[in-house]
Enzyme design. Sequence first.
Site, PDB file in Angstrom:
ATOM      1  N   LYS A  13      89.851  57.451  23.806  1.00  0.00           N
ATOM      2  CA  LYS A  13      89.302  56.076  24.352  1.00  0.00           C
ATOM      3  C   LYS A  13      88.888  55.107  23.288  1.00  0.00           C
ATOM      4  O   LYS A  13      88.972  53.947  23.353  1.00  0.00           O
ATOM      5  CB  LYS A  13      88.543  56.397  25.608  1.00  0.00           C
ATOM      6  N   ARG A  88      83.799  56.683  36.189  1.00  0.00           N
ATOM      7  CA  ARG A  88      83.971  58.300  36.028  1.00  0.00           C
ATOM      8  C   ARG A  88      83.830  58.982  37.124  1.00  0.00           C
ATOM      9  O   ARG A  88      83.857  60.095  37.103  1.00  0.00           O
ATOM     10  CB  ARG A  88      82.499  58.547  35.090  1.00  0.00           C
ATOM     11  N   ARG A 127      85.213  66.427  15.209  1.00  0.00           N
ATOM     12  CA  ARG A 127      83.939  65.320  15.261  1.00  0.00           C
ATOM     13  C   ARG A 127      82.787  65.945  15.031  1.00  0.00           C
ATOM     14  O   ARG A 127      81.809  65.323  14.457  1.00  0.00           O
ATOM     15  CB  ARG A 127      83.992  64.384  16.564  1.00  0.00           C
ATOM     16  N   ARG A 133      77.908  64.833  16.765  1.00  0.00           N
ATOM     17  CA  ARG A 133      77.466  64.289  18.105  1.00  0.00           C
ATOM     18  C   ARG A 133      76.985  65.668  18.919  1.00  0.00           C
ATOM     19  O   ARG A 133      77.654  66.667  19.011  1.00  0.00           O
ATOM     20  CB  ARG A 133      78.666  63.499  18.672  1.00  0.00           C
ATOM     21  N   ARG A 144      81.686  69.375  29.780  1.00  0.00           N
ATOM     22  CA  ARG A 144      82.252  67.854  29.897  1.00  0.00           C
ATOM     23  C   ARG A 144      83.778  67.869  30.833  1.00  0.00           C
ATOM     24  O   ARG A 144      83.951  66.955  31.300  1.00  0.00           O
ATOM     25  CB  ARG A 144      82.341  66.900  28.645  1.00  0.00           C
TER      26      ARG A 144
HETATM   27  P1  AP5 Z   1      87.512  59.278  20.455  1.00  0.00           P
HETATM   28  O1  AP5 Z   1      88.297  58.214  20.349  1.00  0.00           O
HETATM   29  O2  AP5 Z   1      85.928  59.280  20.452  1.00  0.00           O
HETATM   30  O3  AP5 Z   1      88.017  59.828  22.162  1.00  0.00           O
HETATM   31  P2  AP5 Z   1      87.157  59.580  23.409  1.00  0.00           P
HETATM   32  O4  AP5 Z   1      88.128  59.735  24.507  1.00  0.00           O
HETATM   33  O5  AP5 Z   1      86.290  58.143  23.370  1.00  0.00           O
HETATM   34  O6  AP5 Z   1      86.250  60.607  23.573  1.00  0.00           O
HETATM   35  P3  AP5 Z   1      84.604  60.828  23.737  1.00  0.00           P
HETATM   36  O7  AP5 Z   1      84.411  62.353  23.600  1.00  0.00           O
HETATM   37  O8  AP5 Z   1      83.721  59.841  23.181  1.00  0.00           O
HETATM   38  O9  AP5 Z   1      84.740  60.393  25.277  1.00  0.00           O
HETATM   39  P4  AP5 Z   1      83.653  60.904  26.571  1.00  0.00           P
HETATM   40  O10 AP5 Z   1      84.288  60.485  27.542  1.00  0.00           O
HETATM   41  O11 AP5 Z   1      83.261  62.358  26.671  1.00  0.00           O
HETATM   42  O12 AP5 Z   1      82.233  60.519  25.942  1.00  0.00           O
HETATM   43  P5  AP5 Z   1      81.446  59.128  26.348  1.00  0.00           P
HETATM   44  O13 AP5 Z   1      80.873  58.587  25.022  1.00  0.00           O
HETATM   45  O14 AP5 Z   1      82.012  58.029  27.190  1.00  0.00           O
HETATM   46  O15 AP5 Z   1      88.281  60.452  19.734  1.00  0.00           O
HETATM   47  C1  AP5 Z   1      87.751  61.829  19.675  1.00  0.00           C
HETATM   48  C2  AP5 Z   1      87.974  62.218  18.386  1.00  0.00           C
HETATM   49  O16 AP5 Z   1      89.471  62.479  18.229  1.00  0.00           O
HETATM   50  C3  AP5 Z   1      87.523  61.464  17.183  1.00  0.00           C
HETATM   51  O17 AP5 Z   1      86.967  62.344  16.150  1.00  0.00           O
HETATM   52  C4  AP5 Z   1      88.889  60.645  16.699  1.00  0.00           C
HETATM   53  O18 AP5 Z   1      88.675  60.075  15.535  1.00  0.00           O
HETATM   54  C5  AP5 Z   1      89.962  61.638  16.947  1.00  0.00           C
HETATM   55  N1  AP5 Z   1      91.246  60.904  17.495  1.00  0.00           N
HETATM   56  C6  AP5 Z   1      91.400  59.906  18.239  1.00  0.00           C
HETATM   57  N2  AP5 Z   1      92.570  59.657  18.423  1.00  0.00           N
HETATM   58  C7  AP5 Z   1      93.107  60.582  17.692  1.00  0.00           C
HETATM   59  C8  AP5 Z   1      94.694  60.616  17.205  1.00  0.00           C
HETATM   60  N3  AP5 Z   1      95.631  60.053  17.799  1.00  0.00           N
HETATM   61  N4  AP5 Z   1      95.047  61.615  16.434  1.00  0.00           N
HETATM   62  C9  AP5 Z   1      93.938  62.551  15.875  1.00  0.00           C
HETATM   63  N5  AP5 Z   1      92.661  62.286  16.070  1.00  0.00           N
HETATM   64  C10 AP5 Z   1      92.324  61.533  16.821  1.00  0.00           C
HETATM   65  O19 AP5 Z   1      80.259  59.639  27.132  1.00  0.00           O
HETATM   66  C11 AP5 Z   1      79.286  60.591  26.731  1.00  0.00           C
HETATM   67  C12 AP5 Z   1      78.438  61.015  27.897  1.00  0.00           C
HETATM   68  O20 AP5 Z   1      77.732  59.771  28.423  1.00  0.00           O
HETATM   69  C13 AP5 Z   1      78.996  61.610  28.935  1.00  0.00           C
HETATM   70  O21 AP5 Z   1      79.269  63.087  28.933  1.00  0.00           O
HETATM   71  C14 AP5 Z   1      77.855  61.249  30.131  1.00  0.00           C
HETATM   72  O22 AP5 Z   1      76.697  61.971  30.181  1.00  0.00           O
HETATM   73  C15 AP5 Z   1      77.395  59.973  29.828  1.00  0.00           C
HETATM   74  N6  AP5 Z   1      78.147  58.720  30.204  1.00  0.00           N
HETATM   75  C16 AP5 Z   1      79.075  57.889  29.644  1.00  0.00           C
HETATM   76  N7  AP5 Z   1      79.533  57.001  30.552  1.00  0.00           N
HETATM   77  C17 AP5 Z   1      79.169  57.417  31.744  1.00  0.00           C
HETATM   78  C18 AP5 Z   1      79.271  57.153  32.976  1.00  0.00           C
HETATM   79  N8  AP5 Z   1      80.193  55.895  33.382  1.00  0.00           N
HETATM   80  N9  AP5 Z   1      78.889  57.494  34.008  1.00  0.00           N
HETATM   81  C19 AP5 Z   1      77.866  58.393  33.941  1.00  0.00           C
HETATM   82  N10 AP5 Z   1      77.577  59.129  32.560  1.00  0.00           N
HETATM   83  C20 AP5 Z   1      78.229  58.457  31.419  1.00  0.00           C
END
Ligand code: AP5
Length: 193
Positions: A13, A88, A127, A133, A144
Site C-alpha cells: 500500500k 481498517r 523490511r 520498523r 497484525r
Molecule cells: P509497503 O508498501 O510498506 O506495504 P504496506 O501494505 O504499506 O505495509 P505496512 O506494513 O506498512 O502496512 P500496515 O498496514 O501493516 O502498516 P501501517 O503503517 O498502515 O511494503 C512492505 C515491504 O514490501 C517494503 O519493504 C517494500 O519495499 C516491499 N514491497 C512493496 N511492494 C513490493 C513489490 N511489488 N515487490 C517486492 N517488494 C515489495 O500501520 C501500522 C500500525 O499503525 C497498525 O498496526 C496500527 O497499530 C496503526 N494504524 C494505522 N492505521 C490505523 C487505523 N486506520 N486505525 C487504527 N490503527 C491504525
Amino acid sequence: MRIVLLGAPGSGKGTQAARLREALGVAHVSTGDLLRAQVAAGTELGRAAKAVMEAGQLVSDEIVLGMLEARLGEPDAAAGFILDGYPRNVAQARALDALLARLGRPLDHVIQLDVDEALLFDRLAGRAAAEGRRDDNPETVRQRLRVYAEQTAPVIDFYAARGALKRVDGVGTIDEVLDRIMAALGKTAVRAG
Ligand code: AP5
C-alpha cells in the site's frame, strides 16, 4: 481523484501510494505514517499510540479519525487523496463515508491489493532487516495479520457489497503492480525511461 487502497500488512500500500501520488498529483495519506510521526515527536497522542502499534493492535477509531480529518484539510489533499491504512474496520469505513459526505468529497475508487501470506512475511522480514520498523518482528507481524483478517477483511466485503471494489494482483515488480492499479483506475501509467 479520491482513492482508498486496501491490503494486508506488506501488500505494498505505502509503496504504491507513493507512486500514485506522483502519477496522479494527489496527496498520500497514510494513517500509519501519521501515527509514527506522532510517536517520533513524543506527543500525547504518540505516547498513547506507541504501545498499541508495537502490539500490532489498532489505535482507537476516534484518535485516527481526528488525525485523518485534519490531514484531509491540508492544501495538497484539495486535488484528491489516496488513503493508505484507512479504513481498517467497518466502523472506520462508516465514519469515512460520513466525513466525506459532510465534506462533499465522496470516494471515486476502492482498490484492494491481493498478496498471499507467505510473501507478506518475506517482504516484512526484508523490511525488518533493512529498516528495523518495530512492529515488523515475526510475532507482531502475525498479530497484525490476525487483526487484518478479523477487522479489516470485513471492510473489503463492505465496499464489494456496494459494487465499489476493484481487486488488483499485488504480486510482481513494483512497476507491474502500479500498471495494474492505473488500469483499474482507468489511467495509463507514464514513467520516465
Ligand atoms: P509497503 O508498501 O510498506 O506495504 P504496506 O501494505 O504499506 O505495509 P505496512 O506494513 O506498512 O502496512 P500496515 O498496514 O501493516 O502498516 P501501517 O503503517 O498502515 O511494503 C512492505 C515491504 O514490501 C517494503 O519493504 C517494500 O519495499 C516491499 N514491497 C512493496 N511492494 C513490493 C513489490 N511489488 N515487490 C517486492 N517488494 C515489495 O500501520 C501500522 C500500525 O499503525 C497498525 O498496526 C496500527 O497499530 C496503526 N494504524 C494505522 N492505521 C490505523 C487505523 N486506520 N486505525 C487504527 N490503527 C491504525
